[in-house]
Motif scaffolding. Structure first.
Motif, mmCIF file in Angstrom:
data_model
loop_
_atom_site.group_PDB
_atom_site.id
_atom_site.type_symbol
_atom_site.label_atom_id
_atom_site.label_comp_id
_atom_site.label_asym_id
_atom_site.label_seq_id
_atom_site.Cartn_x
_atom_site.Cartn_y
_atom_site.Cartn_z
ATOM 1 N N LEU B 163 0.802 -1.216 0.000
ATOM 2 C CA LEU B 163 0.000 0.000 0.000
ATOM 3 C C LEU B 163 0.839 1.272 0.000
ATOM 4 O O LEU B 163 0.476 2.264 -0.624
ATOM 5 N N LEU B 164 1.959 1.236 0.695
ATOM 6 C CA LEU B 164 2.696 2.470 0.944
ATOM 7 C C LEU B 164 4.135 2.445 0.450
ATOM 8 O O LEU B 164 4.808 3.469 0.427
ATOM 9 N N TYR B 536 -0.966 8.159 -1.341
ATOM 10 C CA TYR B 536 -1.964 7.367 -0.629
ATOM 11 C C TYR B 536 -3.249 8.177 -0.418
ATOM 12 O O TYR B 536 -3.218 9.300 0.060
#
Lengths: 549, 549
Positions: B163-164, B536
């Motif tokens: 995700l990051l 994000y």
């Protein structure tokens, strides 16, 4: 420019290797104009990756070609300087990725010296006959014994912090504290002093083992080398085997060796390494010696080592290495049986130790490692290590329609239980089952039994099993997903997940020290035009952002 | 904006603490608008440093104020989410230095949970009553037991990599492999899966200890908490001592506490910490309990802890911490004697354990640490730990003309030999003399003997001794030299030299994991505007440089 790790003594530009009974003399005499990259001048026995490639080759040859050599003396062929360390000009202009991979390879080479000493009866004596600075002293630190000439001038030094604003990142810091166990405040003083330590102080601080005046240098050197040689268990009258150049064909999207086919899929960022099992094997020990480098485990190891190094340095965008295999598992097990039966033979020992180092090199490769066990593959014994080195392994369940191959099998041999320890000192299976000692025991009972996908998955030996219906899709998705992640995050993830359990000097070097060095290399204080690294030799003072982090 | 680490339950915005006999209920209910930095919204129980400061305060108070509490339950006050981890908006906009120090502090807080459990009989139960992602799961991992609600929705997850593009850097990776010993390929799958693992799979992969359906959740939770409490050795009817706010005065260039004076020399980039020895001490155990936080070792520890944290976050450009002391060494030894005589008392145990944690925090502070032992100083026993925590210590030899103080002394107490282990599990003296067991033995014979500069230098307890003629100049030069080096190189140097010898899960977290995370944070793939971290929540896909390093 392609970096080639294959070389041989006749082509060395920077080292001279002379064998003399139980002793070998390895003399560093760097050709200043022989740098790997144009425009760098390798002054004062400073080195770049090319110099270390020759050293690694020499260390490897000494083990296989010279069973009679029991002590290797590393010395300088230049006056007043042993080695000035990594060449700063080359380092400053290198990409971050090259810096990191250069350090990694030199670390592996230094560990190979220690491995030769600890496991192979080939001791290393660092004859520091002139100043050894930075990587030069780090090279000496890899030896069993450091002799420093006491000429009121020659010193050992780690001037990276004061001079360059980076770390002694080739194991230096770790070996100072953990191998030589130098008191931390003295180590701090030493690492902050550009000129390092000479004579008595170097000895008192345990930075060297012996200081010797020039008048008795040659005599003491030989005496000490012979004393180190005396403790060796290498055979008295064995004949070495030659390491001829690899039979290798490099094309745009594939590399072909006799026992390895590497396919480079640039679009999907995958390097597929297909390992071919043995087609014929010698019947006995005499046969192993007689075929030499054609003995499959050794031939395969050499090719695998070369392929991994090639991918590391020349194909940084191929983020995934996919291991596959093809052949007869029974033949692989037969090779394992030879390696086990003749474990006491010096050459077999060398082959096993080399396999260990190649697998370690794979563990330490900053690429995602996947293995596919399919019908027709031969992941047994020694090749099963690739399965356990992989971050994930998928196994084909059942057969493929339209093929007349039987189901995929995974077969363990006793060599999977300790012959090839990782750098944390444990076998890959021990590390894998750190939390499940019972499972480890179960797997031991499965030695030599062909395990199908269900059995392998049940034992926790593979990550997942898929049948024909799902196989292509699942494998494709896993590889695509992997290629979509941040390459840096993956490097960090894998460097943490691969090494559970105990730490050793080796894991400290590659985990703690290397990670800090990489961080420092990537910071503006080391990478900017105003950094010490870039301004070294310019006469300009570096300028730093004073914030501590 | 100054970050303040002092707080108290009445001021908490994000946690609720309720004690109920042997159990404490610590409920995370983050106020979305209560972020440390303006403009961040702490949704879904995500946290920033401010949230963790409150947690650290609660953990600390539970130990001192609540001797009766034997099990602490951490749970969420929100529906369906336990904790979403570090707030990404806050993290993305933070400076590199803040990110690194934020992670370090949260790591220390999580280790404080484990310390309470292991040494202080206060167990932690993570009641994961909703999804625990990233730092949220890392918080749960610090507990003794993880209960996950089996509601077909709640999961545990480490989605940082997918995700990051960063790591689960608050101990997550290390605890997954080394504490919970999850099989590496399953850990790899888990860390690559945004949605994490629920129910049965979470249990099978050893990511949690128990899954419990919502219907029996409250009942099982209490049952489990009481079972954990049952094994505790905390006292039955002791009375806690209150931890009142610190008496502290912060000015532009100094901070003043009753037992500590911090002088900030911005020009020379030095924070000088002058520790004042005890002026009066209680006579016995009852006296210790009666004075409570005024008992000098505890008061001094609280002030030192606060000062170090202040310097870390609020004064990043002060690269050197200089420890000095003033007072009567005999009084410090008398305090040590109380700590030793009453070691079995719960409060004394807490004080010793807190001192241990403060010294560890100092070891892990990325500043150069120097100590000066001078006439009038009181580096004895517990304060001698600062001398051994220092990267270098200089000791004044002889007296200063014009002063009527006697020569400087250094005095060891038995508590220097194991009461305050470093994160590598060894005492600072054991680490210091790793290569000299004989010297370690010699120092043990010197317990309670005042050592002058020559004796201390001879025993290797200080780096150098200088008399009046050289003192000022030598100290000035050493400090000036230090301030001229690359701050990043110093951080890496010190992180390597301070931790010789064995590694523990704790050193792996701070060495290996943290170093990799710092590297990743500083890479364009995490720091650029196109990174996953910055993008994000924007709906835009991140874009990565595909090169693996």
């Amino acid at each position: 420019m392609r970096i080639d790790f294959a070389t041989e003594p006749a082509r060395y530009r920077h080292w001279r290797l002379k064998c003399e009974g139980p002793l070998a003399w390895l003399t560093l005499d760097v050709d200043p104009s022989g740098g790997l990259f144009p425009g760098t001048e390798l002054k004062l026995n400073s080195y770049d990756l090319g110099v270390d490639i020759e050293l690694a080759d020499a260390v490897q040859r000494l083990r296989f070609e010279h069973p009679e050599v029991r002590c290797v003396v590393i010395r300088s062929g230049k006056d007043n300087v042993f080695c000035a360390g990594a060449n700063i000009g080359a380092l400053a202009q290198a990409s971050h990725g090259h810096k990191v991979n250069f350090c990694k390879f030199t670390n592996e080479t230094r560990l190979a010296l220690e491995d030769a000493s600890e496991h192979s009866g080939q001791r290393y004596l660092a004859a520091v006959n002139g100043t050894a600075a930075g990587g030069g002293y780090e090279l000496a630190l890899a030896g069993d014994w450091i002799m420093l000439i006491d000429d009121r001038r020659s010193a050992v030094a780690l001037p990276e912090v004061p001079l360059l604003g980076v770390l002694p990142g080739t194991g230096g810091l770790t070996r100072v504290t953990d191998k030589r166990r130098v008191r931390r405040d003295l180590a701090d003083m030493f690492c902050a002093t550009e000129e390092g330590a000479r004579g008595r102080r170097a000895l008192d601080w345990r930075l060297v083992d012996e200081v010797v005046p020039p008048s008795s240098w040659e005599e003491k050197l030989r005496e000490r080398a012979l004393a180190l040689a005396a403790g060796s268990d290498r055979p008295a009258d064995a004949t070495g085997i030659a390491l001829p150049p690899l039979d290798r064909q490099i094309e745009a999207d594939r590399i072909t060796y006799p026992h390895l086919r590497v396919a480079l899929d640039r679009e999907r960022r995958i390097a597929e390494i297909m390992v071919l099992g043995p087609s014929e094997l010698p019947a006995d020990l005499a046969g192993i010696h007689s075929v030499g480098t054609d003995f499959w485990p050794l031939a395969m190891a050499r090719e695998l080592d070369d392929a991994i190094l090639h991918l590391r340095l020349n194909e940084p965008e191929l983020g995934i290495i996919l291991f596959r295999s093809e052949g007869d598992p029974a033949a692989v097990l037969a090779a394992d049986a030879l390696l086990e039966t003749h474990a006491d033979d010096w050459l077999v020992r060398e082959i096993r130790l080399y396999l260990k180092r190649v697998f370690k090199r794979i563990d330490l490769t900053a690429r995602s490692l996947f293995a596919l066990i399919e019908p027709g593959s031969c992941f047994a014994g020694v090749l099963a290590e690739l399965v356990f080195a992989a971050d994930r392994t998928f196994m084909f369940s059942g057969t493929r329609s339209g093929e007349n191959r039987g189901p995929a099998t995974l077969i363990l041999s006793s060599l999977n239980f300790g012959a090839y320890p990782m750098s944390n000192g444990l076998s890959r299976l021990e590390t894998r089952f750190l939390g499940e000692p019972d499972t480890l025991e179960q797997t031991q009972k499965a030695i030599c039994k062909p395990l199908d996908a269900e059995a392998a998955a049940e034992l926790g030996l593979v990550t997942a099993a898929y049948d024909e219906v799902d196989w292509d899709e699942e494998v494709r998705l896993a590889l695509e997903e992997r290629a979509s992640f941040s390459p840096d995050a993956l490097t960090g993830l894998e460097a943490n997940l691969r090494f559970a359990g105990p730490e050793t000097m080796e894991t400290k070097i590659f985990g703690r020290l290397t990670a800090w060095q990489n961080w420092i290399f990537s910071r503006p204080n080391a990478a900017a035009e105003t950094s010490a690294l870039k301004r070294y030799g310019s006469g300009l003072r570096p300028s730093f952002d004073p914030e501590r982090t």
